[in-house]
Motif scaffolding. Structure first.
Motif, PDB file in Angstrom:
ATOM      1  N   LYS A 224       0.803  -1.293  -0.047  1.00 36.16           N
ATOM      2  CA  LYS A 224       0.114   0.117   0.080  1.00 36.16           C
ATOM      3  C   LYS A 224       0.939   1.182  -0.206  1.00 36.16           C
ATOM      4  O   LYS A 224       0.368   2.377  -0.086  1.00 36.16           O
ATOM      5  N   GLY A 225       2.085   0.912   0.275  1.00 39.08           N
ATOM      6  CA  GLY A 225       2.972   2.321   0.421  1.00 39.08           C
ATOM      7  C   GLY A 225       3.072   2.725   1.732  1.00 39.08           C
ATOM      8  O   GLY A 225       3.671   3.729   1.858  1.00 39.08           O
ATOM      9  N   GLU A 226       2.489   2.243   2.728  1.00 35.85           N
ATOM     10  CA  GLU A 226       2.496   2.707   4.161  1.00 35.85           C
ATOM     11  C   GLU A 226       3.784   1.945   4.700  1.00 35.85           C
ATOM     12  O   GLU A 226       4.010   1.299   5.557  1.00 35.85           O
ATOM     13  N   PHE A 227       5.000   2.573   4.307  1.00 38.68           N
ATOM     14  CA  PHE A 227       6.200   2.118   4.632  1.00 38.68           C
ATOM     15  C   PHE A 227       6.446   2.154   6.143  1.00 38.68           C
ATOM     16  O   PHE A 227       6.671   1.288   6.916  1.00 38.68           O
ATOM     17  N   VAL A 228       5.847   3.292   6.839  1.00 38.42           N
ATOM     18  CA  VAL A 228       5.873   3.675   8.283  1.00 38.42           C
ATOM     19  C   VAL A 228       5.344   2.345   9.043  1.00 38.42           C
ATOM     20  O   VAL A 228       6.042   1.751   9.985  1.00 38.42           O
ATOM     21  N   LEU A 229       4.192   2.339   8.524  1.00 38.87           N
ATOM     22  CA  LEU A 229       3.414   1.318   9.385  1.00 38.87           C
ATOM     23  C   LEU A 229       4.134  -0.235   9.198  1.00 38.87           C
ATOM     24  O   LEU A 229       4.030  -0.845   9.958  1.00 38.87           O
ATOM     25  N   SER A 230       4.456  -0.404   8.088  1.00 39.51           N
ATOM     26  CA  SER A 230       5.062  -1.613   7.761  1.00 39.51           C
ATOM     27  C   SER A 230       6.256  -1.991   8.565  1.00 39.51           C
ATOM     28  O   SER A 230       6.461  -3.025   9.373  1.00 39.51           O
ATOM     29  N   VAL A 231       7.063  -1.056   8.730  1.00 34.16           N
ATOM     30  CA  VAL A 231       8.334  -1.324   9.399  1.00 34.16           C
ATOM     31  C   VAL A 231       7.843  -0.964  11.219  1.00 34.16           C
ATOM     32  O   VAL A 231       8.528  -1.537  11.855  1.00 34.16           O
ATOM     33  N   ALA A 232       6.941  -0.254  11.368  1.00 34.00           N
ATOM     34  CA  ALA A 232       6.436  -0.319  12.915  1.00 34.00           C
ATOM     35  C   ALA A 232       6.052  -1.753  12.993  1.00 34.00           C
ATOM     36  O   ALA A 232       6.529  -2.134  14.344  1.00 34.00           O
ATOM     37  N   LEU A 233       5.264  -2.403  12.262  1.00 35.70           N
ATOM     38  CA  LEU A 233       4.881  -3.809  12.509  1.00 35.70           C
ATOM     39  C   LEU A 233       6.189  -4.722  12.790  1.00 35.70           C
ATOM     40  O   LEU A 233       6.324  -5.618  13.450  1.00 35.70           O
ATOM     41  N   GLY A 234       7.043  -4.530  11.841  1.00 35.14           N
ATOM     42  CA  GLY A 234       8.109  -5.243  12.020  1.00 35.14           C
ATOM     43  C   GLY A 234       8.851  -4.958  13.321  1.00 35.14           C
ATOM     44  O   GLY A 234       9.417  -6.019  13.781  1.00 35.14           O
ATOM     45  N   ILE A 235       9.032  -3.745  13.939  1.00 31.33           N
ATOM     46  CA  ILE A 235       9.527  -3.364  15.102  1.00 31.33           C
ATOM     47  C   ILE A 235       9.014  -4.296  16.126  1.00 31.33           C
ATOM     48  O   ILE A 235       9.285  -4.661  17.027  1.00 31.33           O
ATOM     49  N   VAL A 236       7.632  -4.100  16.052  1.00 33.43           N
ATOM     50  CA  VAL A 236       6.663  -4.979  17.190  1.00 33.43           C
ATOM     51  C   VAL A 236       7.095  -6.398  17.166  1.00 33.43           C
ATOM     52  O   VAL A 236       7.437  -7.138  18.188  1.00 33.43           O
ATOM     53  N   LEU A 237       7.199  -7.141  16.008  1.00 36.02           N
ATOM     54  CA  LEU A 237       7.667  -8.352  15.635  1.00 36.02           C
ATOM     55  C   LEU A 237       8.863  -8.655  16.464  1.00 36.02           C
ATOM     56  O   LEU A 237       9.298  -9.645  17.045  1.00 36.02           O
ATOM     57  N   LEU A 238       9.837  -7.517  16.136  1.00 35.65           N
ATOM     58  CA  LEU A 238      11.338  -7.854  16.748  1.00 35.65           C
ATOM     59  C   LEU A 238      11.450  -7.755  18.312  1.00 35.65           C
ATOM     60  O   LEU A 238      12.047  -8.370  18.885  1.00 35.65           O
ATOM     61  N   MET A 239      10.274  -6.903  18.854  1.00 32.00           N
ATOM     62  CA  MET A 239      10.209  -6.885  20.154  1.00 32.00           C
ATOM     63  C   MET A 239       9.723  -8.176  20.774  1.00 32.00           C
ATOM     64  O   MET A 239      10.403  -8.777  21.792  1.00 32.00           O
ATOM     65  N   LEU A 240       8.730  -8.618  20.111  1.00 31.59           N
ATOM     66  CA  LEU A 240       7.994  -9.719  20.352  1.00 31.59           C
ATOM     67  C   LEU A 240       9.211 -11.063  20.658  1.00 31.59           C
ATOM     68  O   LEU A 240       9.370 -11.808  21.487  1.00 31.59           O
ATOM     69  N   SER A 241       9.929 -11.034  19.178  1.00 29.33           N
ATOM     70  CA  SER A 241      11.115 -12.028  19.263  1.00 29.33           C
ATOM     71  C   SER A 241      12.097 -11.796  20.152  1.00 29.33           C
ATOM     72  O   SER A 241      12.615 -12.871  20.685  1.00 29.33           O
ATOM     73  N   PHE A 242      12.400 -10.686  20.757  1.00 20.86           N
ATOM     74  CA  PHE A 242      13.271 -10.485  21.716  1.00 20.86           C
ATOM     75  C   PHE A 242      12.870 -10.846  23.119  1.00 20.86           C
ATOM     76  O   PHE A 242      13.583 -11.727  23.703  1.00 20.86           O
ATOM     77  N   GLY A 243      11.489 -10.824  23.322  1.00 21.49           N
ATOM     78  CA  GLY A 243      11.127 -11.326  24.408  1.00 21.49           C
ATOM     79  C   GLY A 243      11.221 -12.964  24.502  1.00 21.49           C
ATOM     80  O   GLY A 243      11.525 -13.448  25.608  1.00 21.49           O
ATOM     81  N   MET A 244      10.842 -13.593  23.395  1.00 17.89           N
ATOM     82  CA  MET A 244      11.029 -14.828  23.151  1.00 17.89           C
ATOM     83  C   MET A 244      12.379 -15.354  23.485  1.00 17.89           C
ATOM     84  O   MET A 244      12.712 -16.572  24.026  1.00 17.89           O
TER      85      MET A 244
END
Ligand SMILES: Nc1ncnc2c1ncn2[C@@H]1O[C@H](COP(=O)(O)OP(=O)(O)OP(=O)(O)O)[C@@H](O)[C@H]1O
Ligand SMILES: Nc1ncnc2c1ncn2[C@@H]1O[C@H](COP(=O)(O)OP(=O)(O)OP(=O)(O)O)[C@@H](O)[C@H]1O
Ligand SMILES: [Mg+2]
Ligand SMILES: [Mg+2]
Lengths: 278, 350, 231, 231, 350
Positions: free
Chosen positions: C198-218
């Motif tokens: 969609k071109g929503e790069f910021v939202l895309s990377v924001a989701l990626g950061i959430v994923l990385l945070m989750l993964s960090f927790g794991m």
């Protein structure tokens, strides 16, 4: 409940435009039907229908849609709406296409002056349209074919492009958004649907560095059709629901929603079933 | 002690424990073990001697059912062992091997010793009692909760012994059990070996390079040499090479320079063993002959049943076995110079 | 640069808002990845153990084939599974396509070779004396295997982490077999791909950061095991 | 089933025809993957060695972060690199976007954590006596490192194989940073993704099979090393 | 021999090799080494003795510059060693350690021995000659191309010795060099140690649990006990526990049952050492006293300079050192019953 669940294949552009996000909740409210949306390239979306993986498809490639129905996969096709394509390019417009109305003439000028042009090259609706436009320019067209085997028989997969591939004509095989950013990056011309362009131009902080240089040619219209899968072909499809959905979509109410849907303040889709819908 | 009390002692009458026939083990085409026929008795302590690479470890691992012989048969308590049918576990539960360089599991000393009890489903409370007792037995009570991989060489060895004892086996195979263990614990371990054998009837087979330990501890000893049970006496083994003199006499010259007249058809580099029983020990003044007679110093005397083992330094340390009365009659003192005579027959060239 | 900062702030905003839609996506991602990793362990660790444990005819060929499977593109896996579970495939009747189960099947195929390969590598370096010790102490084959796997756990846990990372970050299979259907099979990564499209790069990377945070927790959790493995 | 057979036959046909276009794609794929794997080794192996070698403050945190990076979605890497090398980014002047170099940068970021993590895992299990032996025999730090890496080579080679498999099968980064431009940055996987999007499943899988055959060839070569590693 | 020829012998006059001050090594809060002051001379053979866990290996590894002491200073050839500046390599090239359980690199025996030469950039031809010679020296010539990890325990140890010799060091540190080596090669290795020390002036420091080996081989011996240089004589060490009798006398009861009257304030489990020089050896008929006097059998006699070391079995083997003349006057024979008297002063409780 689960039995009121439809699976629909559609093109990425439909989903990306955000139109489904306003249509589907209303559909559920009116009919109780929930739709599981699978968005992919037009080719793959039609393929889903051919394989019987979905109950209904919502795509924009009119000739292929008609073939789909003719081959017995689709029960019928209803024209729902259209949007239109525009040709965009750098503001400087080095080829000087700004005043031309005919899309074919514009492409011809680009091809002649060998200005950079980015093609989606992914066999999507946009790409299909683009190929047709190039053919209309009268420039020499090259056809690339690859032989593969299908159902034990050799078959050719072909792809057409103007001479100059890799020099000024870039076929990148990606979605609309990626193609736009690619064109911006290379400051090149490209063919894009208006909805995506608006989103990229006005929907983001760093607006797209490309301008509309050609619009309004009826050749650039892009009609969307909805096709329920024929239950005679696949008995497991939920034809009844699909049928209701398709009918609902061409009802004045749904057509009105489509007409009122705006992207960045501009109308993005034009209802075809009830042209005057508001 | 709990450990000693609970050992199920079965002092059976002497019977066959292992019987080996035409047992062969080859590695990469090299035969490292080749035993035509060997039978070992139950309830005995057996010492296994032999030079490095003789096949001691290999034999112990076969007897522990850990490696498969390349050919030949083996009977354990009159039952033929089938190395292929995967039913070795029952046999392995009766026999435990303490490896030459024991490797403890990556956890504490306690858990290591507890492991055999755990897999035998001993209740937790009992387990704890036994482990503590066994660690005390080998003098490692202090290191109960030390992580096993940080222990010193001798400490590791002792924990491994405790671990093996926790299996309450019928047979214990020990590969150089006291090699890196300190003097106090060597004595201790030898005592444990004797005790579990005498009181509980556990058969013990151990390897060692210490001849005196073997004769002190073992009811019987077995010498392995190049994978075979040595026919000649395995003692006083030296490397050297054969030289001829002008008269056609053959001499074996050892690395230390010692020159021995031998009767052998071999040439070039050889090894010899000198039968300690056949060597004559004499006072220095009685000079027998010109050849194979050497002056040396009396280094050590060891009591061995009816004989005395004398260690004489003749450039190399030579071991001589002399009947007690004979030795007495010689009136030799430690540190004195003596004369040794090695008759040609006492020397085996191979 | 602004873009990355924007993304990071948006990620925080996303987490802060505890958006229901986001929660569903996170939950689907975690569930699907966890199950496929679990299955891959259940299959891959014993398989790796069996392959590493003893020599057999064709062992090297098998390892080479496994290594080749590591280069299996997600598109191939996706289409391969598709061929079986699509309506026309032999498992078509089970109606698996565009469900979470379909994603799990595909991801499983993707990571079983990873877990197996690394289990082999980890176990091959384990001193044979561990095996001999366990056996002589009376362990059965299964208990011996456990001992060896325990000694190799540092490597094996590493492979599980890689496998989990692979599937939670994976997009091709999830997209092709799951279909990115909102509320059903939309995962963090397919959502990211969508936003990207969609071109929503910021939202895309924001989701990626959430994923990385989750993964960090794991991983803080995993690290607890791997740390223990070092004793 | 037909579909898979068709694909396999088409793959043979493709190879047989020695299509120029296919050769270019294969060449781009191999070149890009090989270079990024090479760089990942040059960075990851020494890094893994340094991390595993001695305890230091924050070691566990660093390992956890590395493990987290294993779950980095390609979309994030793609957008991250994009933010730097796009015309508006700080490296925009180098004109890197939509070149093979851009793919290599992205893929490198993708697999460095893999190589590093497994190097750590492999080296951690290596007996400390190897280090002490090398040092006492007069080896310098570098030679000692080589000895330890040599002893750990089974695990390290495995990680290289996984890393190579990861990048040659990778599609997201190649697509986003390479742009899938025919003749320039079109790789096997982006070509496959394209055919998939077009609905030409047979061609897509046929390309995948060609890729797997290539990868098998590479692995026969790798296996030679890994086999040697077992001496 | 090439090896012996090329050794750069520098027979220097006796000088200080290592000097240690307040050296402390702690592991997990436990002090395993604590040496107030120690200086070791050059060109000597030094034997390091002590029970398991005494810190022998730890000390050798510090002296090989492989581990860093927790505190304290160490001088090597009068230069203070800085463990932090990364310049240890030059020092390490002068000192080589053969570990207690040597681990060879995963390649052939040949390449293992070649390694130190390779990193010293010795030309290939010379390398090959030296490696062959060294492997022959330790009797492993036959195993040149065997893969190192398949060697037996003793074989591995011998290759490791060859590997260390290939460094042509100034100092060789050997951690239990003959522990798993066969008798012939024990003699051989002892000869090599002596030779490289005498002819080439290489300093040798080795650990062992074999008291007799130490006194045979070493110019000096050092006893470590719980990380300290032992003040009391490290011999005849036994574990036991203290018991009181009704009269307030304190006895130490050993595991073997032996009961010794001691003077100590300690309670519970203790260890004792009995000074072998202070124990009185007598004929059986001469009965001294009621306590600390035991009947035993004379097991072994060893020559030690002006003394005789007698090993007497009194339930446990006790070592007694008697001047030669005294021993002679007793007219004792091996295997005979004797009486031992251990005066209270000869017993150290700790
Ligand atoms: N896996 C193997 N592959 C090849 N050769 C081997 C293997 N294991 C042992 N050998 C060889 O077999 C011979 C016998 O080995 P074994 O370990 O039984 O000797 P040993 O009598 O125990 O010697 P040591 O006293 O040194 O422990 C040795 O020469 C050794 O090199
Ligand atoms: N890395 C370590 N961590 C904790 N404790 C250790 C470590 N290394 C050694 N120790 C302890 O330090 C003490 C001394 O060890 P060292 O290896 O020096 O003993 P040693 O005198 O060589 O004994 P042995 O005769 O058994 O070889 C031992 O009790 C051991 O358990
Ligand atoms: Mg052995
Ligand atoms: Mg030690």
């Amino acid at each position: 409940g689960a039995d009121k669940l439809l699976t629909m294949s559609t093109t990425t552009s439909t989903e990306n435009s955000g139109l489904l996000d306003v249509l589907l909740p209303q559909l559920e409210k009116d009919t109780g039907i929930r739709v599981k949306v699978i968005a992919k390239g037009t080719g793959a979306a039609i393929r889903d229908g051919i394989d019987g993986n979905v109950d209904i498809i919502f795509v924009h490639a009119k000739s292929r849609e008609e073939k789909f129905v003719k081959d017995g996969y689709g029960a019928y096709r209803l024209g729902v709406m259209h949007n239109d394509f525009v040709i965009v390019g750098p503001e400087a417009d080095p080829v000087g296409i700004k005043d031309k109305r005919s899309a074919a003439a514009v492409l011809k000028a680009i091809g002649k002056s060998k200005a950079r042009f980015i093609s989606r090259g992914d066999d999507s609706g946009t790409h299909t349209k683009e190929q047709a436009l190039w053919k209309a320019t009268g420039l020499s067209i090259k056809t690339v074919t690859t032989e593969i085997i299908k159902k034990g028989k050799k078959r050719k997969v072909s792809f057409q492009h103007p001479v100059g591939l890799g020099k000024w004509y870039f076929s990148i095989g990606q979605g609309m958004g990626k193609t736009l950013t690619y064109a911006e990056e290379k400051q090149a011309y490209t063919l894009v649907d208006r909805g995506t362009y608006l989103k990229y131009k006005y929907g983001r902080k760093e607006g797209l560095d490309l301008e509309i240089l050609c619009e309004g040619d009826p050749e650039l219209y892009n009609p969307y059709g909805i096709i329920p899968i024929d239950p005679e072909k696949y008995s497991h499809v939920k034809f009844e629901l699909a049928d209701r959905f398709a009918k609902w979509l061409v009802s004045p109410k749904a057509q009105g929603i489509i007409a009122r849907y705006k992207i960045q303040g501009q109308q993005a889709f034009f209802p075809d079933a009830v042209p005057g819908a508001k | 002690m709990f450990f000693l009390i609970t050992f199920k002692g079965k002092r059976e009458c002497s019977a066959v424990l292992y019987e080996l026939k035409n047992l062969i083990k080859t590695y990469d085409q090299r035969t490292v073990l080749n035993l035509e026929r060997l039978s070992l008795e139950k309830n005995k302590i057996l010492g296994l001697l032999g030079p490095n690479g003789a096949g001691k470890t290999t034999l112990l691992e076969i007897m522990a059912f850990l490696i498969r012989p390349s050919a030949g048969d083996i009977w354990f308590k009159k039952e033929m062992v089938n190395f292929t049918n995967g039913k070795l576990m029952d046999l392995r539960r009766k026999v435990v091997l303490i490896q030459q360089q024991p490797l403890l599991f990556t956890t504490t000393a306690f858990k290591n010793v507890e492991y055999p009890l755990k897999i035998r489903k001993t209740p937790r409370a009992k387990r704890e009692r036994i482990v503590k007792e066994l660690l005390d037995l080998v003098g490692m009570g202090m290191f109960m909760h030390a992580s096993a991989h940080k222990l010193s060489g001798g400490e590791t060895h002792r924990v491994a012994i405790a671990q093996a004892l926790a299996c309450f086996p019928e047979v214990i195979l020990m590969d150089e059990p006291t090699a890196s263990v300190d003097v106090e614990n060597q004595i201790n371990i030898e005592r444990i070996i004797k005790e579990i054998n005498r009181k509980k009837g556990i058969s013990v087979i151990f390897t060692t390079h210490d001849m005196i330990q073997a004769s002190r501890l073992a009811d019987e000893t077995l010498f392995l040499y190049e994978g075979k049970v040595a026919q000649s006496i395995y003692e006083n083994i030296f490397s050297g090479h054969i030289e001829d003199d002008s008269k056609g006499n053959k001499y074996c010259v050892l690395h230390s320079g010692l020159k021995l007249l031998v009767s052998s058809k071999k040439k070039g580099p050889v090894r010899i063993s000198i039968d300690p029983c056949a060597v004559k020990l004499n006072q220095i003044e009685r000079d027998f002959s010109t050849h194979n007679s050497f002056k040396g110093t009396l280094l050590q005397l060891t009591n061995e049943q009816s004989k005395v083992r004398a260690l004489v330094d003749v450039g190399i340390p030579l071991s001589v076995l002399v009947p007690k009365e004979v030795f007495k009659s010689l009136h030799l003192d430690l540190g004195e110079e003596v004369r040794l005579y090695c008759p040609e027959e006492s020397i085996d060239v191979f | 640069m602004d873009f990355l900062i924007d993304s990071f702030l948006s990620a925080l905003l996303l987490i802060w808002s505890m958006d229901h839609e986001l929660l569903v996506i996170v939950q689907v991602s975690l569930k699907v990845s966890a199950i496929s990793t679990l299955i891959a362990c259940v299959v891959g660790i014993p398989a790796g153990f069996l392959i590493a444990f003893r020599p057999f005819y064709g062992k090297r060929l098998l390892i080479t084939v496994l290594n080749t499977l590591l280069a299996m593109p997600t598109v191939v896996i996706g289409l391969f599974v598709y061929a079986f579970i699509s309506r026309r495939g032999i498992f078509g009747a089970f109606d698996l396509l565009y469900t979470q189960k379909a994603i799990i099947i595909g991801q499983m195929i993707l990571i079983i070779p990873i877990v197996t390969t690394f289990t082999i590598a980890a176990i091959s370096r384990i001193d044979d004396r561990y095996r001999k010790t366990a056996l002589t102490l009376g362990a059965n084959i299964f208990q011996t295997a456990l001992i060896i796997i325990r000694e190799a756990r540092f490597g094996i846990v590493a492979s599980i982490i890689v496998a989990f990372g692979r599937v939670i970050a994976e997009v091709g299979i999830s997209m092709m077999l799951g279909g990115n259907a909102k509320g059903f099979t939309r995962t963090m990564t397919t959502a990211m791909a969508l936003e990207y499209d969609k071109g929503e790069f910021v939202l895309s990377v924001a989701l990626g950061i959430v994923l990385l945070m989750l993964s960090f927790g794991m991983n803080v959790f995993f690290n607890y095991f791997q740390g223990k493995a070092r004793v």
